[in-house]
Design a protein around this motif. Structure first.
Motif, PDB file in Angstrom:
ATOM      1  N   ARG A  15      45.569  37.748  43.488  1.00 40.86           N
ATOM      2  CA  ARG A  15      44.588  37.101  42.329  1.00 40.86           C
ATOM      3  C   ARG A  15      45.461  36.599  41.145  1.00 40.86           C
ATOM      4  O   ARG A  15      45.303  35.580  40.536  1.00 40.86           O
ATOM      5  CB  ARG A  15      43.733  37.896  41.748  1.00 40.86           C
ATOM      6  N   GLY A  16      46.865  36.834  41.088  1.00 43.11           N
ATOM      7  CA  GLY A  16      47.498  36.405  39.739  1.00 43.11           C
ATOM      8  C   GLY A  16      47.167  37.601  38.526  1.00 43.11           C
ATOM      9  O   GLY A  16      46.387  38.464  38.607  1.00 43.11           O
ATOM     10  N   HIS A  17      47.532  36.843  37.485  1.00 43.05           N
ATOM     11  CA  HIS A  17      47.170  37.711  36.144  1.00 43.05           C
ATOM     12  C   HIS A  17      45.526  37.870  36.094  1.00 43.05           C
ATOM     13  O   HIS A  17      45.030  36.686  36.129  1.00 43.05           O
ATOM     14  CB  HIS A  17      47.851  36.924  35.131  1.00 43.05           C
ATOM     15  N   VAL A  18      45.123  38.975  35.862  1.00 48.86           N
ATOM     16  CA  VAL A  18      43.908  39.213  35.457  1.00 48.86           C
ATOM     17  C   VAL A  18      43.820  39.661  34.043  1.00 48.86           C
ATOM     18  O   VAL A  18      44.052  40.510  33.489  1.00 48.86           O
ATOM     19  CB  VAL A  18      43.200  40.393  36.505  1.00 48.86           C
ATOM     20  N   TYR A  19      42.979  38.686  33.327  1.00 49.54           N
ATOM     21  CA  TYR A  19      42.852  38.832  31.681  1.00 49.54           C
ATOM     22  C   TYR A  19      41.991  40.188  31.664  1.00 49.54           C
ATOM     23  O   TYR A  19      41.039  40.376  32.273  1.00 49.54           O
ATOM     24  CB  TYR A  19      42.310  37.579  31.168  1.00 49.54           C
ATOM     25  N   THR A  20      42.353  40.729  30.464  1.00 44.74           N
ATOM     26  CA  THR A  20      41.304  41.762  30.121  1.00 44.74           C
ATOM     27  C   THR A  20      39.839  41.516  30.169  1.00 44.74           C
ATOM     28  O   THR A  20      39.337  42.504  30.625  1.00 44.74           O
ATOM     29  CB  THR A  20      41.803  42.027  28.481  1.00 44.74           C
ATOM     30  N   ALA A  21      39.482  40.273  29.724  1.00 46.98           N
ATOM     31  CA  ALA A  21      38.039  40.051  29.778  1.00 46.98           C
ATOM     32  C   ALA A  21      37.498  40.083  31.128  1.00 46.98           C
ATOM     33  O   ALA A  21      36.253  40.322  31.408  1.00 46.98           O
ATOM     34  CB  ALA A  21      37.744  38.641  29.226  1.00 46.98           C
ATOM     35  N   GLU A  22      38.193  39.954  32.244  1.00 49.82           N
ATOM     36  CA  GLU A  22      37.955  40.125  33.747  1.00 49.82           C
ATOM     37  C   GLU A  22      38.176  41.518  34.127  1.00 49.82           C
ATOM     38  O   GLU A  22      37.624  41.687  35.363  1.00 49.82           O
ATOM     39  CB  GLU A  22      38.908  39.021  34.267  1.00 49.82           C
ATOM     40  N   HIS A  23      38.690  42.402  33.522  1.00 53.55           N
ATOM     41  CA  HIS A  23      38.788  43.682  34.115  1.00 53.55           C
ATOM     42  C   HIS A  23      37.423  44.382  34.468  1.00 53.55           C
ATOM     43  O   HIS A  23      37.343  44.823  35.594  1.00 53.55           O
ATOM     44  CB  HIS A  23      39.486  44.658  33.253  1.00 53.55           C
ATOM     45  N   ASN A  24      36.594  44.097  33.769  1.00 55.69           N
ATOM     46  CA  ASN A  24      35.297  45.024  34.079  1.00 55.69           C
ATOM     47  C   ASN A  24      34.846  44.525  35.502  1.00 55.69           C
ATOM     48  O   ASN A  24      34.369  45.241  36.337  1.00 55.69           O
ATOM     49  CB  ASN A  24      34.139  44.759  33.069  1.00 55.69           C
ATOM     50  N   ALA A  25      34.773  43.182  35.696  1.00 53.49           N
ATOM     51  CA  ALA A  25      34.262  42.633  36.888  1.00 53.49           C
ATOM     52  C   ALA A  25      35.223  43.064  38.167  1.00 53.49           C
ATOM     53  O   ALA A  25      34.722  43.367  39.262  1.00 53.49           O
ATOM     54  CB  ALA A  25      34.011  41.160  36.988  1.00 53.49           C
ATOM     55  N   PHE A  26      36.646  43.049  37.963  1.00 53.51           N
ATOM     56  CA  PHE A  26      37.526  43.334  38.833  1.00 53.51           C
ATOM     57  C   PHE A  26      37.311  44.593  39.237  1.00 53.51           C
ATOM     58  O   PHE A  26      37.418  45.062  40.456  1.00 53.51           O
ATOM     59  CB  PHE A  26      38.839  42.981  38.218  1.00 53.51           C
ATOM     60  N   ASN A  27      36.809  45.742  38.591  1.00 58.79           N
ATOM     61  CA  ASN A  27      36.656  46.829  38.806  1.00 58.79           C
ATOM     62  C   ASN A  27      35.250  47.281  39.402  1.00 58.79           C
ATOM     63  O   ASN A  27      35.247  48.351  40.221  1.00 58.79           O
ATOM     64  CB  ASN A  27      36.928  47.809  37.375  1.00 58.79           C
ATOM     65  N   CYS A  28      34.274  46.669  38.887  1.00 60.21           N
ATOM     66  CA  CYS A  28      32.956  46.933  39.633  1.00 60.21           C
ATOM     67  C   CYS A  28      32.614  46.330  40.827  1.00 60.21           C
ATOM     68  O   CYS A  28      31.739  46.768  41.431  1.00 60.21           O
ATOM     69  CB  CYS A  28      32.055  46.358  38.463  1.00 60.21           C
ATOM     70  N   THR A  29      33.380  45.187  41.126  1.00 59.94           N
ATOM     71  CA  THR A  29      32.963  44.562  42.409  1.00 59.94           C
ATOM     72  C   THR A  29      33.304  44.987  43.664  1.00 59.94           C
ATOM     73  O   THR A  29      32.364  45.264  44.633  1.00 59.94           O
ATOM     74  CB  THR A  29      33.420  42.876  42.288  1.00 59.94           C
ATOM     75  N   PRO A  30      34.516  45.695  43.769  1.00 61.59           N
ATOM     76  CA  PRO A  30      35.142  46.058  45.104  1.00 61.59           C
ATOM     77  C   PRO A  30      34.536  47.384  45.494  1.00 61.59           C
ATOM     78  O   PRO A  30      33.774  48.027  44.595  1.00 61.59           O
ATOM     79  CB  PRO A  30      36.833  46.562  45.014  1.00 61.59           C
ATOM     80  N   LEU A  31      34.411  47.987  46.802  1.00 64.91           N
ATOM     81  CA  LEU A  31      34.035  49.083  47.176  1.00 64.91           C
ATOM     82  C   LEU A  31      34.585  50.103  46.504  1.00 64.91           C
ATOM     83  O   LEU A  31      34.238  51.079  45.968  1.00 64.91           O
ATOM     84  CB  LEU A  31      33.925  49.394  48.955  1.00 64.91           C
ATOM     85  N   ALA A  32      35.902  50.024  46.380  1.00 64.39           N
ATOM     86  CA  ALA A  32      36.960  50.905  45.444  1.00 64.39           C
ATOM     87  C   ALA A  32      38.113  50.318  45.014  1.00 64.39           C
ATOM     88  O   ALA A  32      38.481  49.453  45.472  1.00 64.39           O
ATOM     89  CB  ALA A  32      37.522  52.183  46.558  1.00 64.39           C
ATOM     90  N   VAL A  33      38.771  50.948  43.985  1.00 71.49           N
ATOM     91  CA  VAL A  33      39.647  50.448  43.486  1.00 71.49           C
ATOM     92  C   VAL A  33      41.028  51.362  43.327  1.00 71.49           C
ATOM     93  O   VAL A  33      40.682  52.604  43.113  1.00 71.49           O
ATOM     94  CB  VAL A  33      39.438  50.238  41.689  1.00 71.49           C
TER      95      VAL A  33
END
Length: 367
Positions: free
Chosen positions: A237-255
């Protein structure tokens, strides 16, 4: 109190994993009446990748990475009641540490705040003339990002008057559950920059499970991975901005959380990502490190893996229902016990107590 804080960056998390840690703690200190000025260099393209605008709760001074600008910002240490030099600024680190502490008033608190204590201690063991080691006798206090008793003992043995860990935490105003985002859809996601002391562990705990589970989808975010060879079921994905962290964490089955070598070795060092993921209600899989149970309960609030095979086994048997259950339990735990409000209260008490004790001492020395 007037706090002069010299760190990597408050405004940008680009190649700067400590950004959310600084924001969480310093905002809480500002809310408790402290006047915070954060000094950060214009370096490593961080200013071109800002996550936030300068906040109302802190004055942010961005200075050119030049000797002239360095001297100007170091001179401002003389105006502060508390002078903090953080580790890992990235430019003029040694000069900053010596310069701001020399310019601090006699009654000011002098603090070194180490956001990578295990690595700094390794450097000091290898170099008796290390700038931090030379500075320790003149400092009032060392604060660290984590590390527990092993780091505290090591710093005291190196000459620190005292050392107190201040752990990462959750900022519930920034990290919370949101709706899934298709851009981050996958079975397992990992977020972290490519660093020499992390890469081998990412290969073991992330790329090996991806190879073992070729039918599952994996996502890696962070800087530096674009040139890394990866299995075909891994997206970068490349750099993930802080404002995107919630969606990055909420979407996958696991992190997945993968500690750096030094932090995994010493333990008691939960990364910022642990609390960000838990704060978003994510099902977190973490590599094993000593002290994890102080922050999240294994098998109920977090899944712990000893190696890549463990990660693959967790993922192979993880259902969406169990993932949601673990995520909800982790969210409740970090909101109750690991918020930046609690960390800010802790640091506020430390500063007030140490400053109150230092003032009479200075008066006695002058008499």
């Amino acid at each position: 109190m007037r706090i002069a804080f010299y760190g990597s960056s408050l405004l940008s998390s680009y190649w700067n994993g400590a950004a959310t840690y600084y924001r969480g703690i310093l905002r809480e200190l500002a809310e408790r009446g402290h006047d915070v000025t954060f000094f950060e260099p214009d370096a490593f393209d961080r200013q071109q990748h800002r996550d936030i605008d300068p906040p109302e709760w802190a004055c942010v001074v961005v200075y050119p990475a030049t000797t002239e600008a360095l001297n100007e910002v170091m001179d401002q240490a003389a105006n502060a009641d508390v002078v903090v030099k953080a580790s890992g600024v990235g430019v003029f680190d040694d000069e900053l540490l010596q310069g701001v502490m020399e310019r601090a008033r006699p009654d000011a608190l002098r603090i070194f705040w180490d956001v990578d204590a295990a690595a700094t201690l390794d450097e000091m063991r290898a170099a008796p003339d290390h700038a931090v080691r030379r500075a320790l006798p003149g400092l009032d206090l060392v604060l660290t990002y984590g590390g527990g008793d092993p780091v505290v003992s090591a710093y005291r043995e190196m000459g620190a008057r005292d050392c107190i860990p201040v752990y990462n935490a959750l900022d519930p105003q920034s990290h919370f559950p949101v709706e899934p985002d298709p851009r981050f859809a996958c079975d397992l996601a990992f977020l972290g920059n490519r660093l020499p002391d992390r890469e081998a562990r990412v290969e073991e705990f992330f790329l090996k499970p991806a190879t073992l589970l070729s039918e599952r989808s994996f996502l890696i975010g962070g800087n530096g991975w674009e040139s890394k060879a990866m299995p075909s079921n891994v997206r970068h994905r490349g750099h993930v901005y802080t404002a995107e962290h919630n969606a990055f964490n909420c979407t996958p089955l696991a992190v997945l959380n993968v500690a750096r070598d030094s932090m995994a070795h010493i333990g008691f060092s939960p990364a910022t990502r642990v609390f960000e993921a838990a704060g978003a209600g994510a099902c977190l899989i973490t590599d094993a490190w000593e002290g994890i149970e102080l922050f999240l309960k294994p098998d109920e609030e977090v899944l712990v893996a000893r190696d890549g095979q463990d990660v693959a086994d967790h993922l192979a048997t993880l259902t969406p229902e169990r993932a949601r259950m673990i995520g909800r339990a982790a969210l409740a735990r970090v909101r109750a016990e690991h918020s930046y409000a609690l960390r800010g209260e802790e640091v506020d008490a430390i500063l007030r107590e140490r400053r109150a004790a230092k003032t009479p001492q200075q008066e006695m020395e002058r008499a």
